[in-house]
Write a protein that holds these residues in place. Sequence first.
Motif, short mmCIF file in Angstrom:
data_model
loop_
_atom_site.label_atom_id
_atom_site.label_comp_id
_atom_site.label_asym_id
_atom_site.label_seq_id
_atom_site.Cartn_x
_atom_site.Cartn_y
_atom_site.Cartn_z
N ILE A 1 0.76 -1.31 -0.08
CA ILE A 1 -0.21 -0.10 -0.19
C ILE A 1 0.49 1.22 0.04
O ILE A 1 0.41 2.27 -0.75
N PHE B 1 4.03 1.68 -1.60
CA PHE B 1 4.40 1.42 -2.40
C PHE B 1 3.20 2.13 -3.64
O PHE B 1 3.33 2.56 -4.95
N ASN B 2 1.69 1.73 -4.08
CA ASN B 2 1.20 2.16 -4.45
C ASN B 2 0.13 3.93 -4.02
O ASN B 2 0.10 4.11 -4.45
N TRP B 3 0.83 3.96 -2.48
CA TRP B 3 0.75 5.86 -2.38
C TRP B 3 1.40 6.45 -2.56
O TRP B 3 1.17 7.66 -3.17
N VAL B 4 2.94 6.16 -2.13
CA VAL B 4 3.95 7.16 -2.27
C VAL B 4 3.68 7.81 -3.51
O VAL B 4 3.70 6.52 -4.50
N ASP B 5 3.96 9.60 -3.50
CA ASP B 5 5.05 9.56 -4.95
C ASP B 5 6.69 9.09 -4.89
O ASP B 5 6.96 9.57 -4.05
N HIS B 6 6.83 8.64 -5.90
CA HIS B 6 7.93 8.03 -5.93
C HIS B 6 9.31 8.83 -6.20
O HIS B 6 10.10 8.89 -5.42
#
Lengths: 332, 209
Positions: free
Chosen positions: A28, A30-35
């Motif tokens: 979640i 990795f899915n949510w964060v601004d890379h």
Amino acid sequence: MKQPLAFIHKWLGLVVGLQLLIWILTGIYFNWVDHRIAKGNELRQSSSHTVKPFPIDIIDLDEKHFIGVKRVELTHLAETPVYQLYYSLPAHNNQKQDVKTFHAETGLPFSLTQNTVKNIASNSYSAEAEISDIELMYPPHTDLAGEENPLWRVVVNDSAQTHIYVSPITGKVIAHVNNARRLHNIMFMLHFMDYAKTGGFNHTLITVFAVLNLIFVGSGVLWLIKKLPMMVHAVFSSGKKPIELLQNNGSSGVHALVPKGEVILHSLRNVNIHLPSICGGGGVCGSCKFQTPDTLPVTEADKAHCSPQELAHGIRLACQHSIDAISKISVP
Amino acid sequence: MVLTDIHFIHGESLLKPATPISSPTVPFSELAKAYPRADSVTLLTIAKSTVYKVEFEDAATHVIDAKTGKVLAPISTSKALAIAQQSFADSRYADKIKSIHYYSETDSPPSDVSPRWLPFWRVEFDAPLSPTLYIQANTGEIVSKRHDMWRLFDWMWRFHIMDYDDGENINNPLLMFFSVISLFGGVAGATLLVQRLRAPQATQKGEVI
Ligand code: FES
């Protein structure tokens, strides 16, 4: 072990369940964060370099320098014309590199000075960088798992505790590692179970967990399929039926109208009879016992939790039988 | 995914290790004089011949024969074949070519390679896992190597991040939807497990499962 699926599911759940939750939570993240921010690049900018022409007095390297070399590059390193001799060509930049650098005008070995590294680092940082320390660090690097080459570490005095890593070979900025990136690193370590900091996921621990997890999920799915007919029945039948609630001594009691097509445990809830249940109707805790004079088949779960005497007396688990199959019931 | 070696997936074992260069007849200093404004001049081996690759800031590239100093024309079909065969690691299949195709700058490239390498040659070998080499048409360099395990891994990655169009966007709402549901499932399961382990033995027969 009367119910192998439940047994496997429970004990594997205990072993791999925590890691499964870690996989979900880090997933979640990795899915949510601004890379761009998570990788530490919030304040990173590419430095605009203007190509300086090569000077006319480039010297040629002596032939003996070319022995065993896979590739030679004439280029500029920090505005200085240089020859770079590559003795190996690793597929990835983080793998061990074997490169020698010579000044293209003098032919002498060349390396970046601390001051040049400082400039490269501050040019890559879009805010005013107050630098408190510069040091050439050797692998393993705490901030960069899997990096096998020495790197200059430039410590910026900012609130995010940014460390700028510069390659002494290419003079390029390898990474900005700040607190956001450190969190990202931890998330990666957890997601890959990479506690040995290899920077990858090809290791035994995660393989074992992945296989166990597959069995865990598989046993759960099979268990669910086994219970499915009962659940489908509950969903599609409607209407109510009368049921006789017996006194504890077996004498006739009151009648109640309960929903048809459900398991006894759930159906009785509608008339406020709450049989104890710990597993929520899984047939595994054995706490939802009831008694009936009607003839009922004996399920695996009944067998697991009721003694032969109890079974003979019509004691069964309320989550295992449909209300449709009985007309009388006595509950403890 | 964890069971397959990522370096194998990347096709790093498809190619022979790079051969060392032989010293050039035309020296670097001449190249530097001819192309003073180049970003870099690189001496490397491409299919047994030593060449200079001159790169400019605007990504333009010249390839020059290090023996004659002549600018080399873009790679021909036969040259592309020769490069592929000479670099392929598995000698049993090196001369078994299944297909060779040219993709120009305006062609749409196959999905397993980045369009930034166009124009290129695609050479597929008639070997297990259909190994395929992509050879950049201007430089003759092998820019990409693929085989069926790579293609399978690529799909597993799409399933992993639930991005089914190009497999590049981890921040997609579908993944968020399902991972939050999984989280509920996981937490519910953990709660049930804790209850089970805490509960006194509920069975009289005493078999704990
Ligand atoms: S509710 Fe647990 S066995 Fe019936």
